[in-house]
Write an enzyme that holds these catalytic residues in place. Structure first.
Site, PDB file in Angstrom:
ATOM      1  N   ALA A 275       0.855  -1.183   0.000  1.00  0.00           N
ATOM      2  CA  ALA A 275       0.000   0.000   0.000  1.00  0.00           C
ATOM      3  C   ALA A 275       0.891   1.233   0.000  1.00  0.00           C
ATOM      4  CB  ALA A 275      -0.919   0.007   1.220  1.00  0.00           C
ATOM      5  N   GLU A 277       0.813   5.521   1.284  1.00  0.00           N
ATOM      6  CA  GLU A 277       0.131   6.429   2.197  1.00  0.00           C
ATOM      7  C   GLU A 277      -0.207   7.786   1.604  1.00  0.00           C
ATOM      8  OE1 GLU A 277       4.649   6.999   3.100  1.00  0.00           O
ATOM      9  OE2 GLU A 277       3.318   5.356   2.548  1.00  0.00           O
ATOM     10  N   ASN A 278      -0.583   7.863   0.340  1.00  0.00           N
ATOM     11  CA  ASN A 278      -0.943   9.146  -0.244  1.00  0.00           C
ATOM     12  C   ASN A 278      -2.034   9.801   0.601  1.00  0.00           C
ATOM     13  OD1 ASN A 278       0.581   8.167  -2.576  1.00  0.00           O
ATOM     14  ND2 ASN A 278      -1.256   6.993  -3.039  1.00  0.00           N
ATOM     15  N   HIS A 308      -1.300   0.818   9.309  1.00  0.00           N
ATOM     16  CA  HIS A 308       0.057   1.274   8.996  1.00  0.00           C
ATOM     17  C   HIS A 308      -0.017   2.523   8.113  1.00  0.00           C
ATOM     18  CE1 HIS A 308       4.361   0.441   7.662  1.00  0.00           C
ATOM     19  NE2 HIS A 308       3.939   1.280   6.726  1.00  0.00           N
ATOM     20  N   GLU A 309      -0.815   2.457   7.047  1.00  0.00           N
ATOM     21  CA  GLU A 309      -0.916   3.611   6.145  1.00  0.00           C
ATOM     22  C   GLU A 309      -1.559   4.802   6.840  1.00  0.00           C
ATOM     23  OE1 GLU A 309       0.792   3.291   3.487  1.00  0.00           O
ATOM     24  OE2 GLU A 309       1.029   1.155   3.905  1.00  0.00           O
TER      25      GLU A 309
END
Length: 863
Positions: A275, A277-278, A308-309
């Site tokens: 993934a 994290e935008n 996490h993100e």
């Protein structure tokens, strides 16, 4: 990758020269659905306006852009000749003023490698889907920029797309006219976390609300999306549940409201990583949308990644590292906070068990490679950065933070985080900035702690020393610390301060339970634990009970003998996970024969209650057989594993997740004609195991071993694709086709990956996975020489992601003999000037091979 690198020194000089006020980016993505032959790269128009100021000495710099062509460049109203200023990856900018406006009109290429603007055509319905992925430095493949994390700026995106599409970006939609979408301006963020997602995605929405301490109501619009073909499998309600639980947890603990407005989560195809994290538009690999039955470990893994993100919204997006040296400032924290929030805010209360057994195994391996590095690393350039998204930066860093919480206290740690966010919001930081706030809140000497844990590499080993008197009472119990590098490994690290728990276990009926525990600061080579003196002799001494620190655990002889006979009797799941991990490290370090580890799996895995631990143990058992068992024992070991897997499959509760885990494991170790006939019967419906639902994903899992053993041909594989003519089915088909035991098949697979760039990143990965079959060592032998002849060219010509996939995935690890080791050394010796990142990948594979040979030698002595 020629000319696309950027050094730390270049980035530092540019940051000293200028600051960025803002970006306006226009992307015309209507070409994504245009008909026509794709003999040339398909492109889209990208027009970028950058407003920036000169803040340092000098009047020249460069902007970054990787694009097939540039239509026009204008600097402060002055037209520049693209042929003179653009070299394929940089735009030279001379004659800077105090305030500057740069406009770049370019034709950028859609990606098939998952880097930049990735374009995917769904084979199921022909629909086209787009998404961006940039970390560490691929935004320049989509728009002109200053591609480094410390030149933050607000962004405004405008996107023209087919009228039946929806478009998302970091900020909310401000207006839409036909197919043109205009987005609000973002907060100041780094280029690598900007994002665009576009296409006919299936979209679901929800809303998070919270009353803040000042009485205001915070509202965060939530969205979740996937391809239309996956919509029937999409459990968005669970995604939203975990999202809301995470937002509650982080607001409770961070005292800084989520700063980026909306929170969309896109599950996208052919994604290279887990993934990204935008802010406001997080992207995930679509494999987190489960097409078939999975175990709770899969749901836990997805929840952990979501959290996490989310932690990155604060650690990484709000406050960002200055350069990739301090990548850990975001990744280690996100890994730790993701695990902490998972355990404390969601239904996955045993998340620390998974962390101890699974996540830390990744760190232990990385920290014993020749490429090991401190948590805070020395990153010279972008190629270095790409390779440092590793087990040290993530899992070791998170483990070290868990140790820090034990050392400094949880509240001091969290208060340090709160001050860090408020002090550095929308800014960039280095290690010293974090240490400063933690020193304030904990009163501890964080610089000394940092020198021991963040600025040195390697993993320590902790071993108990037990002395008892004639009455079987402990006279002394001590913990001995050494580097524990193991035979043939790099130099051992110095002793570190460890806050550890030491547990004593005894038999109570059929159970092995803890009856005494003491916490101690292990500060040198040998540390006594006086609190445990006088206790009765334990059956098991477990150093690092509760998994407080980052270390390899060893056992005294009595404890090891107990585990050989009673591992399944350890009642506490975290203690049992620590024991499994320690036994696996003994096997990897050539201190326990691989056949002994396999024996432990056969004796005790069937009693393992934690499904995540069970699946990890399955993976280790197969690795032990394939890589660490003596060649002469592999046949017998394979038969024993397949017999044991089938036995446990039949014994498992019908319809349970344990039954599913054993079914999948059985497929990976199926070795005999009877095993394969059973798999075929389960596929065809002529065989049945009570409660086992053979859904489409499990069908593919059963078909691959049949293909690799020559019992499923191209026609059978094609028939399965006809049942599952989807993007996921296509990946499975490609893997099964490449798995067939035929020289012509292997030649074709090799050519498709190494000699051609026609395959997408996902199909490259699937082809490599199918190509490398442990049962086909002899068939694959000729490719060892071809590998060493090809890798430098592949690295030079292909994207870094594909280069990494090829160099790592096709290393001849299955040719596990001294000849391959010599060939690897010969290549390294004759290519001293090869790209450092390429040499690192080869060195790591060489180390894995040398470790395997040492383990095989250990196993052979047990024969």
């Amino acid at each position: 990758m020629p000319g696309e690198n950027l050094s730390r020194d270049e980035a530092r000089a540019r940051a000293e020269l200028l600051s960025v006020d803002g970006y306006e980016v226009f992307l015309d993505l209507r070409s994504a659905t245009a008909e026509g032959e794709e003999t040339q790269p398909r492109t889209f128009r990208s027009v970028t306006t950058i407003r920036f100021r000169r803040t340092g000495e000098g009047d020249s710099t460069f902007a970054d852009l990787v694009a097939p062509s540039v239509n026009a460049v204008t600097l402060n109203g002055r037209e520049l000749d693209p042929a003179e200023v653009f070299d394929g990856s940089r735009i030279a900018l001379n004659g800077l003023r105090a305030e500057n406006v740069l406009v770049v009109d370019a034709q950028c290429a859609y990606s098939r490698t998952g880097e930049g603007m990735h374009r995917f055509v769904d084979p199921e319905d022909g629909e086209v889907y787009l998404y961006t992925q940039y970390e560490p430095a691929d935004a320049r493949r989509v728009f002109a920029d200053f591609e480094q994390p410390d030149l933050k700026a607000p962004f405004r995106f405008e996107v023209a797309a087919p009228e039946d599409w929806t478009v998302w970006s970091n900020a909310a939609v401000e207006s839409r006219e036909g197919g043109t979408w205009r987005f609000a301006e973002t907060k100041p963020i780094s280029t690598y976390i900007t994002a665009v997602v576009a296409g006919p995605y299936h979209y679901e929405s929800d809303l998070y609300t919270r009353t803040l301490d000042d009485g205001r109501t915070l509202e965060i619009p939530l969205g979740a999306m996937c391809r239309k073909g996956l919509a029937k499998h999409f459990d968005a309600d669970d995604v939203f549940l975990v999202t809301k639980q995470g937002l509650d947890f982080f607001h409770d603990n961070f005292d800084y409201p989520y700063p980026f407005g909306k929170y969309d989560q896109a599950f996208v195809p052919e994604y290279n990583i887990g993934a990204m994290e935008n802010p406001g538009c997080v992207t995930f690999r679509e494999e987190f949308v489960f097409r078939g039955k999975v175990t709770q470990a899969s749901f836990e893994r997805r929840a952990n990644v979501i959290l996490h993100e989310m932690a990155h919204m604060w650690f990484g997006d709000l406050v960002t590292m200055r350069w990739w040296d301090d990548l850990w400032l975001k990744e280690s924290f996100a890994d730790y906070m993701g695990a902490l929030s998972l355990v404390e805010a969601t239904r996955f209360r045993n998340g620390w068990v998974t962390f101890a057994n699974n996540r830390k195994a990744w760190a232990y391996r990385a920290d014993q490679l020749p490429s090991t590095h401190p948590v805070t690393a020395d990153i010279h350039d972008l190629e270095d950065a790409k390779l440092n998204f590793d087990g040290i930066t993530y899992a070791k860093g998170a483990s070290v933070l868990k140790q820090l919480v034990a050392y400094a206290g949880r509240e001091a740690f969290l208060e340090g985080a709160r001050r860090y966010f408020k002090r550095h919001a929308y800014g960039n930081t280095r290690l010293d900035d974090l240490l400063a706030v933690l020193e304030e809140t904990s009163g501890r000497d964080m610089k000394a702690w940092s020198r021991s844990w963040l600025e040195t590499s390697g993993v320590n080993t902790l071993t108990p020393q037990l002395t008892c008197d004639a009455g079987d009472r402990i006279t002394e119990l001590a913990v001995v610390q050494d580097g524990g590098a193991g035979p043939g490994a790099a130099a051992s690290p110095a002793a570190r301060p460890h806050r550890v728990a030491v547990g004593l276990y005894r038999h109570e009926g059929a159970e092995l339970v803890r009856y005494a525990r003491a916490e101690v600061d292990v500060t040198g080579v040998r540390t006594a634990v006086p609190e445990l003196a006088g206790r009765e002799r334990p059956a098991l001494v477990l150093v690092n009970d509760d998994d407080l620190t980052y270390c390899k655990v060893r056992f005294d002889e009595g404890s090891l003998d107990t585990l050989r006979n009673h591992l399944g009797s350890v009642t506490d799941p975290l203690a049992r996970a620590v024991c499994w991990s320690a036994l696996w490290n003994l096997t990897r370090d050539a201190l326990m024969p691989a056949r002994d580890f396999v024996g432990l799996v056969l004796d005790f895995a069937g009693r393992e209650s934690d499904i995540g631990v069970l699946q990890m143990v399955h993976a280790w058992a197969r690795a032990a057989l394939v890589h660490y068992a003596a060649p002469g024992w592999r046949g017998e070991g394979g038969r024993r594993l397949s017999e044991g897997a089938l036995r446990e499959l039949r014994l498992a509760e019908p319809g349970s997740q344990h039954q599913l885990a054993w079914a999948r494991f059985f497929a990976t170790v199926a070795a005999t004609e009877a095993d394969l006939q059973l798999l075929r019967g389960l596929l065809e419906g002529t065989a049945r195991i009570d409660g086992l639902e053979v859904d489409q994903e499990l069908r593919w899992a059963f078909l691959e071993p049949l293909a690799s053993h020559g019992m499923a041909d191209e026609r059978a594989i094609g028939a399965e694709l006809a049942r599952d003519d989807t993007a996921s089915g296509k990946r499975h088909q490609v893997r099964c086709l490449a798995a067939r035991p035929d020289a012509a098949v292997k030649d074709q697979a090799w050519a498709q990956v190494v000699e051609s760039d026609a395959l997408s990143n996902a199909l490259v990965e699937a082809t490599i996975s199918g190509f490398t079959q442990a049962s086909q060592r002899e068939l694959l032998a000729p490719y060892a020489e071809k590998y060493f002849a090809a890798i430098e060219r592949v690295w030079a010509e292909r994207s870094i992601q594909i280069g990494m996939d090829v160099v790592h995935g096709l290393f001849p690890a299955l040719q596990d003999d001294e000849a391959t080791l010599r060939a690897t050394d010969a290549w390294l010796g004759s290519h001293p000037d090869a790209a450092p990142a390429l040499r690192r990948l080869v060195l790591e594979s060489r180390d894995d091979l040398a470790r395997a040979l040492r383990a095989q030698s250990c196993d052979a002595t047990a024969g």
